[in-house]
Design an enzyme around this catalytic site. Structure first.
Site, short mmCIF file in Angstrom:
data_model
loop_
_atom_site.label_atom_id
_atom_site.label_comp_id
_atom_site.label_asym_id
_atom_site.label_seq_id
_atom_site.Cartn_x
_atom_site.Cartn_y
_atom_site.Cartn_z
N ARG A 1 1.18 6.65 -6.79
CA ARG A 1 0.03 7.53 -7.03
C ARG A 1 0.45 8.99 -7.01
O ARG A 1 0.09 9.77 -7.90
CB ARG A 1 -1.05 7.28 -5.99
CG ARG A 1 -2.18 8.30 -6.00
CD ARG A 1 -3.34 7.91 -5.12
NE ARG A 1 -3.00 7.69 -3.72
CZ ARG A 1 -3.89 7.36 -2.78
NH1 ARG A 1 -5.16 7.19 -3.09
NH2 ARG A 1 -3.50 7.18 -1.53
N TYR B 1 0.82 -1.20 0.00
CA TYR B 1 0.00 0.00 0.00
C TYR B 1 0.86 1.26 0.00
O TYR B 1 0.53 2.24 -0.67
CB TYR B 1 -0.93 0.01 1.21
CG TYR B 1 -1.77 1.28 1.31
CD1 TYR B 1 -2.63 1.65 0.27
CD2 TYR B 1 -1.68 2.11 2.43
CE1 TYR B 1 -3.39 2.81 0.35
CE2 TYR B 1 -2.45 3.27 2.51
CZ TYR B 1 -3.29 3.61 1.48
OH TYR B 1 -4.04 4.76 1.55
N TYR C 1 -0.88 12.88 7.56
CA TYR C 1 -0.47 11.77 8.42
C TYR C 1 1.03 11.86 8.71
O TYR C 1 1.83 12.24 7.84
CB TYR C 1 -0.75 10.43 7.74
CG TYR C 1 -2.17 9.93 7.86
CD1 TYR C 1 -3.14 10.62 8.57
CD2 TYR C 1 -2.54 8.74 7.25
CE1 TYR C 1 -4.44 10.14 8.68
CE2 TYR C 1 -3.84 8.25 7.35
CZ TYR C 1 -4.78 8.95 8.06
OH TYR C 1 -6.05 8.47 8.16
N ARG D 1 -11.63 13.34 2.87
CA ARG D 1 -12.55 12.40 3.53
C ARG D 1 -13.87 12.27 2.79
O ARG D 1 -14.53 11.23 2.87
CB ARG D 1 -12.80 12.84 4.97
CG ARG D 1 -11.57 12.87 5.84
CD ARG D 1 -11.01 11.49 6.09
NE ARG D 1 -9.81 11.54 6.93
CZ ARG D 1 -9.04 10.50 7.20
NH1 ARG D 1 -9.32 9.32 6.68
NH2 ARG D 1 -7.97 10.62 7.96
N GLU E 1 -14.43 -1.43 6.31
CA GLU E 1 -14.39 -0.05 5.82
C GLU E 1 -15.69 0.20 5.04
O GLU E 1 -16.21 -0.72 4.39
CB GLU E 1 -13.17 0.17 4.92
CG GLU E 1 -13.04 1.56 4.35
CD GLU E 1 -11.69 1.77 3.68
OE1 GLU E 1 -10.66 1.48 4.34
OE2 GLU E 1 -11.65 2.20 2.51
#
Length: 330
Positions: free
Chosen positions: A158, A151, A210, A223, A323
Site C-alpha cells: 500500500r 497484513y 506505530y 482514525r 472492529e
C-alpha cells in the site's frame, strides 16, 4: 483532534456529505434510486450486477436477510470503468473501486502496490482528488508471523503504491480479512473535490507512528475524517487498542466496551456529542461467527436504534475479535 479545523461547525459552502443507508431490497431497485453513488452487496448475495456503481464485497453478512449498503448524493451521477477499476461521480463526490487477483501480479504486496497506484493515478486526474476514506478487504490477513504476516505485506505494498500522494496526511481507512479466496484483493474509496479534516484519537498512538514491532511499514490511515461540510465524520476501523497495544485479549465483552470507549473519544476529539443515533450507521466486523449473537445483543443495548450491519471478517491483529467503523452525521 481535527487537523486544520478549529471550528467543526457546518460549512454551508462545502459539499453535503453522501448519505449512507442499509436497505433490504433487490439490487436493481436500488440502482434506480436518484443520486445513487455506490451500492454494496456482500458475499453470497443473490443478485450481482455489472453496473459500475455496484460492488459485491467479499465479506459474509451475519444478518438474515442480508441488507445492502447504499451511498446517495444530491446530484446526478455518472459512472464507468477503466480496466479493473470502476467508478461513479456526482455532486463533487467520487466512488472508485478496484479488484485484483494477487496471483496475476506477483502476490499480495505487489498486488496492493498496483491497486493503490492505479487508484492514485485515476483520482489524481479527477477534480475529486481529495481521498477521504478507503476500505481494504483481503484474504488470510493474519497468515504468517512477524514481518511475514500478510497484513504487513499489504501495508508495505500500500505504501509503495501510494507514493507521495498522501504526503499531507492519510485518509481514514479500514482493512479487514475476508473468508473468500485468499488471492482476492478489493480496495475502494470515497473522494471529494474539497478536502476534509483528519481526526485522531487521544487514547491511541496515530497509526503511522506505530513502533517497529507492527511491521516495516506502519499502517497508513487517520482514525477518522471530518467531511468537507463538517456535517459527517467518516470513522476508520476501530478496535480495542489503547496507545498502540491491543487490550483484553480473548475477552469479547471487554473488547467491545473498549472499542466503544475509543469511538466516544474519537467523537469528542472531532467536537461532536459522544453518542450515535438512528442517522449514523455502523458496520461491525466479527472474527468468529459464533460471537454474532453476543455482539448484536451488546450493541443493541449500548447503541439502541443505531443502524448496524454485522459482517464476518478477520481483524488485522489476530488477538482482536471485533472492529467497528461507520459514519456519524451532525
Amino acid at each position: 483532534m481535527i487537523q486544520g479545523c478549529e471550528n467543526p461547525q457546518l460549512d454551508p459552502l462545502a459539499r453535503r456529505a453522501p448519505r449512507v443507508f442499509y436497505r433490504t431490497a433487490d439490487v436493481a431497485t436500488l440502482l434506480e434510486e436518484p443520486g445513487l453513488l455506490a451500492l454494496f452487496g456482500f458475499a453470497g448475495h443473490a443478485a450481482p450486477s455489472d453496473d459500475p456503481r455496484y460492488l459485491q464485497v467479499a465479506l459474509d453478512s451475519l444478518e438474515t436477510p442480508a441488507p445492502l449498503e447504499m451511498w446517495q448524493v444530491d446530484a446526478p451521477v455518472s459512472s464507468g470503468t477503466e480496466g479493473a477499476l470502476r467508478w461513479s461521480a456526482g455532486g463533487g463526490w467520487l466512488f472508485a473501486a478496484i479488484e485484483l487477483d494477487e496471483r496475476e501480479h506477483g502476490g499480495l504486496e505487489a498486488g496492493a502496490a498496483l491497486a493503490y497506484a492505479r487508484l492514485r493515478q485515476f483520482v489524481g486526474q479527477r477534480p475529486e482528488r481529495h481521498v477521504l476514506r478507503v476500505w481494504n478487504y483481503l484474504g488470510a490477513i493474519n497468515r504468517g508471523s512477524g514481518d511475514t504476516e500478510r497484513y504487513k505485506h499489504f501495508c508495505d505494498g500500500r505504501a509503495r503504491g501510494m507514493g507521495a500522494f498522501f504526503a499531507e496526511g492519510f485518509p481514514a481507512a479500514t482493512a479487514i480479512g475476508h473468508r473468500g479466496a485468499d488471492h482476492r484483493l478489493q480496495v475502494y474509496l470515497l473522494a471529494c473535490d474539497r478536502p476534509g479534516s483528519r481526526v485522531e484519537n487521544p487514547r491511541q498512538v496515530s497509526a503511522w507512528r506505530y513502533p517497529r514491532q507492527y511491521g516495516r511499514t506502519p499502517p497508513s490511515f487517520a482514525r477518522a475524517m471530518a467531511l468537507p461540510a463538517r456535517d459527517a465524520l467518516a470513522i476508520s476501523g476501530t478496535a480495542a487498542v489503547v496507545g498502540h497495544a491491543s487490550a483484553h485479549e480473548d475477552d469479547l465483552g471487554a473488547q467491545l466496551g473498549e472499542t466503544l470507549t475509543n469511538l466516544e473519544a474519537l467523537l469528542a476529539s472531532a467536537g461532536m456529542a459522544t453518542v450515535f443515533d438512528r442517522e449514523s450507521p455502523l458496520k461491525t466486523y466479527v472474527r468468529h461467527s459464533a460471537d454474532a449473537a453476543q455482539v448484536r445483543e451488546f450493541l443493541h443495548r449500548r447503541l439502541p436504534g443505531v443502524p448496524m450491519l454485522l459482517l464476518h471478517g478477520d481483524i488485522c491483529r489476530s488477538e482482536l475479535l471485533v472492529e467497528i467503523d461507520g459514519w456519524r452525521y451532525v
